[in-house]
Design a protein around this motif. Structure first.
Motif, PDB file in Angstrom:
ATOM      1  N   UNK A 345      18.080  -7.005  15.331  1.00 20.46           N
ATOM      2  CA  UNK A 345      18.537  -6.435  14.057  1.00 20.46           C
ATOM      3  C   UNK A 345      20.050  -6.520  13.953  1.00 20.46           C
ATOM      4  N   UNK A 346      20.597  -7.685  14.287  1.00 18.29           N
ATOM      5  CA  UNK A 346      22.049  -7.863  14.250  1.00 18.29           C
ATOM      6  C   UNK A 346      22.569  -7.650  12.830  1.00 18.29           C
ATOM      7  N   UNK A 347      23.659  -6.905  12.748  1.00 25.06           N
ATOM      8  CA  UNK A 347      24.269  -6.661  11.448  1.00 25.06           C
ATOM      9  C   UNK A 347      23.697  -5.482  10.693  1.00 25.06           C
ATOM     10  N   UNK A 349      22.467  -1.320  10.465  1.00 22.73           N
ATOM     11  CA  UNK A 349      22.730   0.007  11.005  1.00 22.73           C
ATOM     12  C   UNK A 349      21.418   0.538  11.568  1.00 22.73           C
ATOM     13  N   UNK A 350      21.217   0.314  12.874  1.00 23.00           N
ATOM     14  CA  UNK A 350      19.938   0.661  13.502  1.00 23.00           C
ATOM     15  C   UNK A 350      19.708   2.170  13.452  1.00 23.00           C
ATOM     16  N   UNK A 351      20.743   2.932  13.642  1.00 24.41           N
ATOM     17  CA  UNK A 351      20.591   4.390  13.603  1.00 24.41           C
ATOM     18  C   UNK A 351      20.107   4.856  12.239  1.00 24.41           C
ATOM     19  N   UNK A 352      20.656   4.261  11.188  1.00 22.87           N
ATOM     20  CA  UNK A 352      20.223   4.637   9.833  1.00 22.87           C
ATOM     21  C   UNK A 352      18.773   4.233   9.601  1.00 22.87           C
ATOM     22  N   UNK A 353      18.393   3.051  10.087  1.00 23.60           N
ATOM     23  CA  UNK A 353      17.002   2.609   9.943  1.00 23.60           C
ATOM     24  C   UNK A 353      16.054   3.527  10.694  1.00 23.60           C
ATOM     25  N   UNK A 354      16.434   3.917  11.921  1.00 22.17           N
ATOM     26  CA  UNK A 354      15.584   4.807  12.710  1.00 22.17           C
ATOM     27  C   UNK A 354      15.472   6.183  12.068  1.00 22.17           C
ATOM     28  N   UNK A 355      16.584   6.690  11.578  1.00 20.04           N
ATOM     29  CA  UNK A 355      16.543   7.998  10.924  1.00 20.04           C
ATOM     30  C   UNK A 355      15.637   7.947   9.697  1.00 20.04           C
TER      31      UNK A 355
END
Length: 1003
Positions: A345-347, A349-355
């Motif tokens: 998931x380069x590029x 915001x993994x944290x936002x997606x997980x939240x």
């Protein structure tokens, strides 16, 4: 004629015909012939000189552009013979694009006008070579127009602005715009891009130069009229859109959106329950493929994984091995999987997606409440802690999510209740993570110096359910193989005494016994490949050698015929000791030799009992002595007895079954220690597990809960009932998962695939078929490669050729089947790239394909018999097979670099040969529609996947498809179907695009 000069004879052409044309042209101009008159006289000349060649476009353009102003009459003659198809457009475009005399602006303007006329009235009725030539000539023409614009802009920039230069800029921009209005022209330019890469690169550079010059002119006042600037800008915008020839997204055509993604849900279940020891990367790769194919967003993907985990936790019986597997997978392995997914998931915001995914998960209030009630803890909080530990989320994210969870929490379980009573299994698993790390460190110590501490540690591991929890945690941590290897090394160390006496030798014997017992459930639950895969040092160990020879696995018992002891004297000695209740001296005994010889001693005891030489009481004494010596010996004897019973007839089974029951009975001794009791209970569990498949169906020791396929019911009926249940629910529960796995093991991939696919196609409702294809695609991951091969080699050809199955080809069934085939091919191919064994499924029955491939590798002689169907085809057994037959190649082109021994490649060749034969049939049936759906579905997968599928497509298949069903593919689709990296592919694409335009399908 104005400006007429002497015409030189050009070498290499028919000079006589050229002179006649020039003389006729002189007469036509002098007498002011009409265009029709000119055309009639020209055709007469050409008819009488059919064997000679002449470049009419060159002759007319030479005469038309002699002076400073163009000869309009000659140009009208040129227009007439081009539009009446006496000469092709490409020839005129080629000569126009070579004219570069900017000092004759009126000639340039005239050529621009004639180019615009021709490009908007193109004819595409020529052969393959002319189609490809049209691509190149169109590129030359647009490039020429762009160069004229650039030259004029540069003149204007240098202060040499004239109305003629402005007019050239304006008209050339208009000509480019009108030329690119036709989608066919844009498509042909893309083919030219692949055909003449250097020329296209120059064309792109000219576009960049025009942009730069225009931006500089825009800064100056009154350098260029506003209308002309706008037209040039519009033209540049049209050129930028030329690069985008991607396929349109068809999200609306992919079927209804389901509330539950059955594919991801089932794939997670397979990984958690059946593949718990597999490496993470294959699962991550398959998950990514499915997410792309099903067009799932990152938050959707995450929430589907979470939802599958909590559904599995609720479905698994409490305190069962599956419960431990689900718990460890959810709270230990999921954070690791999310970390791997994060790398893809380069590029983002993994944290936002997980939240966001947790926010979506919280909406499933009943699911989370049931999971909390089952685990007696806050499950989502435990998962959040794992994500924080893996640095996937921050505390602030966790607090926001938990605040929302508190608002949505149901009444099934109050948070206060979760902290009362026995610790929940999720907390126990999380603690076991630390325990496993500590155990591994301890097992790395010097065995010689730490025998007593090691024995104490192993005894603690065997108490209660500790070992099951440790195995589940180790499997989720990826440390199970490491743990097993260390136990094997300790077992090897303890095989025989190194000169110790007394207590030291007894401790060594107990170490051998306990490590042997611990390795057995690892084999039973996770398979021998868990130990041997990628580690050669374990292959030569005693335990692995013994397990490969004697240990039953997944209901498959070893062949004990023609087995003889290596030393008959040692067998005789053991028999005497067993009969006399003697003892072995631990300081002199080689325990691995005792394990190898004990089955032969028991064999002699059994034969003596069968012949009446000894009675049941003596046999009971012998078995009690076996149990009293060491706990591993009853396991060794039970393995031999199970193998013996498996091959014995009904009458001879009674006595070995009684012996097996005796070995499963634990003797109650008053002086027995807790350690011995734990080992005895452990031994009993191992023997019960390995004897389940050999015991009679009504035997009191048989575990009915593990009997997913009753002995008195055909597997086909069990499979049908299970599929009905699964399809009605829309997800695979634990019992159904084990049942399907056992049916697959029992019946093999061919029968399993055939029945599952036919069941999938029973419904005719789009919603039901959408759910069914998601489930079947996921179920195929139980043995992806072999089930895909069975689908391509057996099931699909039967459906295509059987008249009884013709209704299965009618949409929406035909479309659904095509979607399944494409999904399976794509997933199977991706699973093989970079992975030697992406999914190791235990207990797989060898399919016919395996046998074919092995025979082909072992024998160079062509088989005398080959399976035949209605049409001739290449088969998996064709050893003289070559991929040269699949593609028409031009001179200098090489054959595709295929692995000719790869079964999936050969299956694809077979499939396309079959589809090609169907297309060339004179009848248009539902099978023809299936082929179109198959190619459409392949294209929807994206270029990273469809290229593997379409590379096997025969060169004559696309033209026949378009002839059978005109307009079946758009120009964009044709570009993606044909391989533009090859000359033959470019010729095929150009012809197909011209055919589309000629039929006025996409124009």
């Amino acid at each position: 004629m104005e400006g007429t000069t002497t015409i030189k004879k050009e070498p290499g052409i028919g000079s006589g015909l050229a002179n006649q044309v020039k003389l006729t042209l002189m007469r036509a101009w002098t007498e002011r012939w009409s265009e029709v008159q000119w055309g009639v006289h020209l055709k007469r000349i050409l008819a009488t000189n059919s064997n000679d060649g002449v470049d009419l476009a060159e002759i007319l353009l030479q005469q038309a552009l002699v002076g400073s102003s163009p000869n309009s009459l000659v140009l009208s003659y040129l227009k007439h013979i081009v539009l009446s198809q006496v000469i092709p457009h490409s020839t005129v475009f080629k000569h126009i694009s070579t004219y570069d005399d900017i000092s004759k602006p009126y000639c340039i303007i005239a050529l621009i006008d004639i180019a615009e006329t021709f490009s908007t009235k193109l004819s595409f009725s020529y052969g393959t070579d002319s189609s490809l030539q049209m691509c190149k000539s169109l590129l030359m023409l647009v490039h020429w127009l762009l160069n004229n614009i650039l030259k004029c802009l540069q003149k204007i920039q240098d202060g040499k602005s004239t109305p003629e230069y402005v007019s050239i800029t304006d008209r050339a921009s208009s000509a480019v715009l009108k030329t690119l209005e036709k989608q066919t022209v844009c498509t042909l330019l893309q083919i030219a891009r692949a055909e003449v890469t250097d020329n296209y690169r120059d064309f792109e550079q000219a576009e960049v130069n025009v942009r730069g010059t225009l931006s500089q002119l825009s800064q100056s006042q009154n350098a260029l009229p506003t209308t002309t600037k706008d037209k040039v800008s519009e033209m540049l915008g049209s050129l930028s859109r030329l690069q985008d020839m991607n396929l349109p997204s068809d999200n609306d055509d992919d079927g209804p959106k389901l509330q539950l993604c059955s594919t991801i849900n089932t794939l997670v279940s397979l990984e958690a329950v059946l593949n718990s020891t597999n490496e993470l990367q294959p699962f991550v790769d398959q998950t990514m493929v499915i997410a792309r194919l099903l067009k799932l967003s990152w938050p959707q993907l995450y929430v589907e994984i979470f939802r599958a985990c909590f559904m599995g936790i609720i479905d698994a019986p409490a305190n069962s091995p599956e419960d431990l597997k689900w718990t460890s997978f959810t709270f230990l392995k999921i954070p690791q999987i999310l970390q791997r997914l994060q790398q893809n998931a380069a590029g983002r915001d993994v944290m936002a997606d997980l939240e966001q995914s947790f926010e979506l998960l919280i909406n499933s209030t009943n699911l989370l409440d049931l999971a909390d009630q089952k685990k007696k803890c806050d499950s989502i909080e435990q998962l959040l802690q794992g994500c924080i530990k893996a640095d996937l989320l921050k505390d602030v994210h966790s607090q926001r999510i938990m605040q929302r969870r508190e608002k949505e929490r149901g009444r099934l379980l109050d948070k206060a209740e979760s902290s009362q009573g026995v610790p929940c299994s999720s907390i126990v698993i999380l603690r076991a993570e630390v325990t496993v790390s500590s155990i591994l460190k301890t097992l790395d110590t010097d065995f010689q110096k730490n025998q007593e501490p090691l024995f104490s540690l192993l005894c603690k591991m065997m108490s209660g359910k500790s070992f099951e929890i440790i195995l589940a945690a180790a499997a989720s941590m990826g440390e199970l193989q490491n743990l097993a290897i260390k136990l094997i090394k300790l077992n090897e160390f303890a095989r025989h005494s190194a000169g110790e006496a007394g207590k030291a030798s007894q401790t060594r014997a107990r170490l051998f016994d306990i490590t042997f017992l611990m390795l057995c459930p690892i084999l039973q639950q996770y398979g021998l490949e868990t130990i041997t895969n990628g580690h050669k040092e374990t292959v030569d160990s005693f335990f692995v050698q013994w397990a490969q020879r004697w240990f039953p696995e997944d209901g498959k018992y070893k062949n004990i015929e023609n087995c003889n002891p290596s030393d008959s004297n040692k067998v005789e000695s053991l028999i005497n000791l067993f009969l006399s209740s003697g003892e072995l001296k631990t300081s002199l005994t080689r325990w691995h030799e005792v394990c190898l010889n004990t089955p032969f001693a028991i064999q002699e005891i059994l034969f003596a009992w069968e012949h009446g030489a000894i009675g049941p009481e003596q046999v009971k004494t012998v078995l009690e002595n076996v149990k009293n010596w060491m706990c591993c010996l009853p396991v060794v004897v039970s393995c031999w007895l199970c193998c013996y019973i498996n091959t014995a007839d009904q009458e001879r089974r009674e006595k070995p079954l009684l012996m097996l029951e005796q070995l499963m009975t634990i003797s109650n001794k008053s002086d027995s220690s807790a350690q011995n009791d734990s080992r005895c209970q452990f031994m009993k569990t191992v023997i019960e597990h390995l004897s389940q498949d050999i015991l009679p169906a009504n035997h009191h020791l048989r575990n009915i809960s593990k009997q997913y396929i009753p002995a008195n019911e055909p597997p086909a009926i069990i499979l049908e009932e299970t599929l009905k249940l699964v399809f009605s629910k829309g997800w695979v529960d634990l019992k159904s998962l084990h049942t399907l796995e056992q049916v697959l093991n029992l019946c093999g991939s061919d029968r399993f695939c055939d029945q599952v696919v036919h069941h999938m196609l029973e419904s005719n409702k789009v919603d039901d078929l959408c759910m069914a294809v998601s489930l079947v695609f996921a179920l195929f991951h139980m043995d992806l490669e072999h089930l895909t091969l069975s689908l391509l080699v057996n099931t699909l050809p039967r459906i295509l050729y059987s008249a009884d199955n013709s209704h299965l080809m009618i949409d929406p069934r035909g479309y659904t089947l095509a979607k399944l085939v494409v999904l399976c091919i794509t997933a199977a191919q991706v699973s093989k790239v970079g992975q030697k064994e992406p999914y190791v499924r235990r207990g797989r029955k060898r399919s016919r394909i395996d046998v074919d491939v092995e025979e082909m590798d072992e024998c160079e002689v062509r088989p005398s018999k080959m399976r035949k169907i209605n049409e001739p085809q290449l088969t998996l057994l064709s050893e003289d097979f070559t991929f040269d037959d699949m593609t028409v190649k031009e001179d200098g082109e090489h054959s595709p670099a295929f692995d000719t021994k790869e079964p999936l490649n050969k299956a694809m060749v077979n499939l396309f040969c079959l589809l090609n034969a169907i297309i060339h049939d004179k009848r248009v049936t539902a099978r023809t529609g299936f082929i179109r759906s198959f190619i459409d579905e392949a294209l929807k997968c994206g270029p990273q996947y469809y290229r593997f599928i379409l590379q096997f497509m025969p060169s004559n298949m696309l033209p026949q498809l378009m002839k059978t069903m005109p307009g079946i593919f758009t120009n964009q689709q044709i570009l993606h179907i044909c391989d533009l990296s090859t000359l033959s592919g470019r010729k095929l694409a150009a012809k197909a695009v011209c055919h589309n335009s000629y039929l006025k399908v996409t124009s």
